[in-house]
Design an enzyme around this catalytic site. Structure first.
Site, PDB file in Angstrom:
ATOM      1  N   TYR A   1      11.725   4.523   0.313  1.00 33.27           N
ATOM      2  CA  TYR A   1      10.575   4.821  -0.538  1.00 33.27           C
ATOM      3  C   TYR A   1       9.652   5.858   0.116  1.00 33.27           C
ATOM      4  O   TYR A   1       8.446   5.670   0.206  1.00 33.27           O
ATOM      5  CB  TYR A   1       9.810   3.539  -0.865  1.00 33.27           C
ATOM      6  CG  TYR A   1      10.720   2.429  -1.301  1.00 33.27           C
ATOM      7  CD1 TYR A   1      11.343   2.475  -2.547  1.00 33.27           C
ATOM      8  CD2 TYR A   1      11.002   1.354  -0.466  1.00 33.27           C
ATOM      9  CE1 TYR A   1      12.214   1.473  -2.949  1.00 33.27           C
ATOM     10  CE2 TYR A   1      11.865   0.350  -0.862  1.00 33.27           C
ATOM     11  CZ  TYR A   1      12.469   0.423  -2.097  1.00 33.27           C
ATOM     12  OH  TYR A   1      13.326  -0.570  -2.490  1.00 33.27           O
TER      13      TYR A   1
ATOM     14  N   HIS B   1       0.686   5.677   1.054  1.00 29.74           N
ATOM     15  CA  HIS B   1       0.003   6.835   1.611  1.00 29.74           C
ATOM     16  C   HIS B   1       0.565   8.049   0.895  1.00 29.74           C
ATOM     17  O   HIS B   1       1.774   8.111   0.620  1.00 29.74           O
ATOM     18  CB  HIS B   1       0.274   6.993   3.110  1.00 29.74           C
ATOM     19  CG  HIS B   1      -0.165   5.833   3.941  1.00 29.74           C
ATOM     20  ND1 HIS B   1      -1.498   5.563   4.192  1.00 29.74           N
ATOM     21  CD2 HIS B   1       0.534   4.877   4.583  1.00 29.74           C
ATOM     22  CE1 HIS B   1      -1.580   4.488   4.967  1.00 29.74           C
ATOM     23  NE2 HIS B   1      -0.360   4.047   5.216  1.00 29.74           N
TER      24      HIS B   1
ATOM     25  N   HIS C   1       0.838  -1.196   0.000  1.00 28.80           N
ATOM     26  CA  HIS C   1       0.000   0.000   0.000  1.00 28.80           C
ATOM     27  C   HIS C   1       0.871   1.243   0.000  1.00 28.80           C
ATOM     28  O   HIS C   1       2.087   1.165   0.197  1.00 28.80           O
ATOM     29  CB  HIS C   1      -0.978   0.003   1.178  1.00 28.80           C
ATOM     30  CG  HIS C   1      -0.376   0.209   2.526  1.00 28.80           C
ATOM     31  ND1 HIS C   1       0.347  -0.766   3.201  1.00 28.80           N
ATOM     32  CD2 HIS C   1      -0.382   1.283   3.347  1.00 28.80           C
ATOM     33  CE1 HIS C   1       0.736  -0.295   4.368  1.00 28.80           C
ATOM     34  NE2 HIS C   1       0.319   0.950   4.484  1.00 28.80           N
TER      35      HIS C   1
END
Length: 167
Positions: free
Chosen positions: A146, A60, A58
């Site tokens: 990342y 954000h 996932h």
């Protein structure tokens, strides 16, 4: 049921976007393709990335949309589609997705939150930067490659020691 989204032009939003397979590490395995998909869509449909972190399954992000523009759903649809088309088909595609000509890579929905003020923004930026520590991938937020935390450190917005997991 009609899903209602905030629709404020030029606003700032926090997003959580998940892979369909939450055990997958596809986003990291294909990080260059994800970055290229985001870059391509930002070029054709501009927005500012305030903060972002990509985890295995996932991501954000906080985006600020241009004045007069509230169409973040289009941007996410294009990013997901561009990324999906760039990778080889190996995922299981259920019948309902096949009927809609969808891949089985992303969850259909995502979470968005309209940022209300500077305090809300700071809280969500901190959440993004600390997320890899929270999930146990690193003990220091700066160690996660990342994340836009590196840009914030370069700009002097936060210290390199911010977000250290206390043992």
């Amino acid at each position: 049921m009609q899903y209602r989204r905030a629709n404020i032009a030029g606003a700032t939003y926090f997003f959580t976007v998940n892979l369909a397979n939450r055990k997958s590490a596809l986003l990291l395995e294909q990080i260059d393709l994800l970055r290229e998909a985001i870059r391509k869509i930002r070029h054709s449909h501009p927005f500012k990335i305030i903060a972002i972190v990509v985890l295995p399954d996932h991501l954000h992000a906080i985006w600020r949309l241009p004045v007069g523009d509230a169409d973040f759903p289009l941007r996410w649809a294009l990013i997901k589609a561009t990324f999906s088309r760039s990778i080889q088909k190996t995922e299981v595609i259920i019948k309902s997705r096949k009927l809609k000509r969808e891949r089985g890579i992303w969850q259909r929905r995502y979470w968005e939150h309209l940022i209300r003020d500077d305090e809300d923004l700071a809280k969500h930026v901190a959440y993004i930067y600390f997320n890899p520590v929270k999930h146990g991938y690193v003990t220091k937020a700066v160690d996660w490659p990342y994340s836009s935390i590196h840009r914030a450190i370069r700009l002097g917005d936060i210290d390199e020691e911010w977000g250290v997991q206390q043992i």
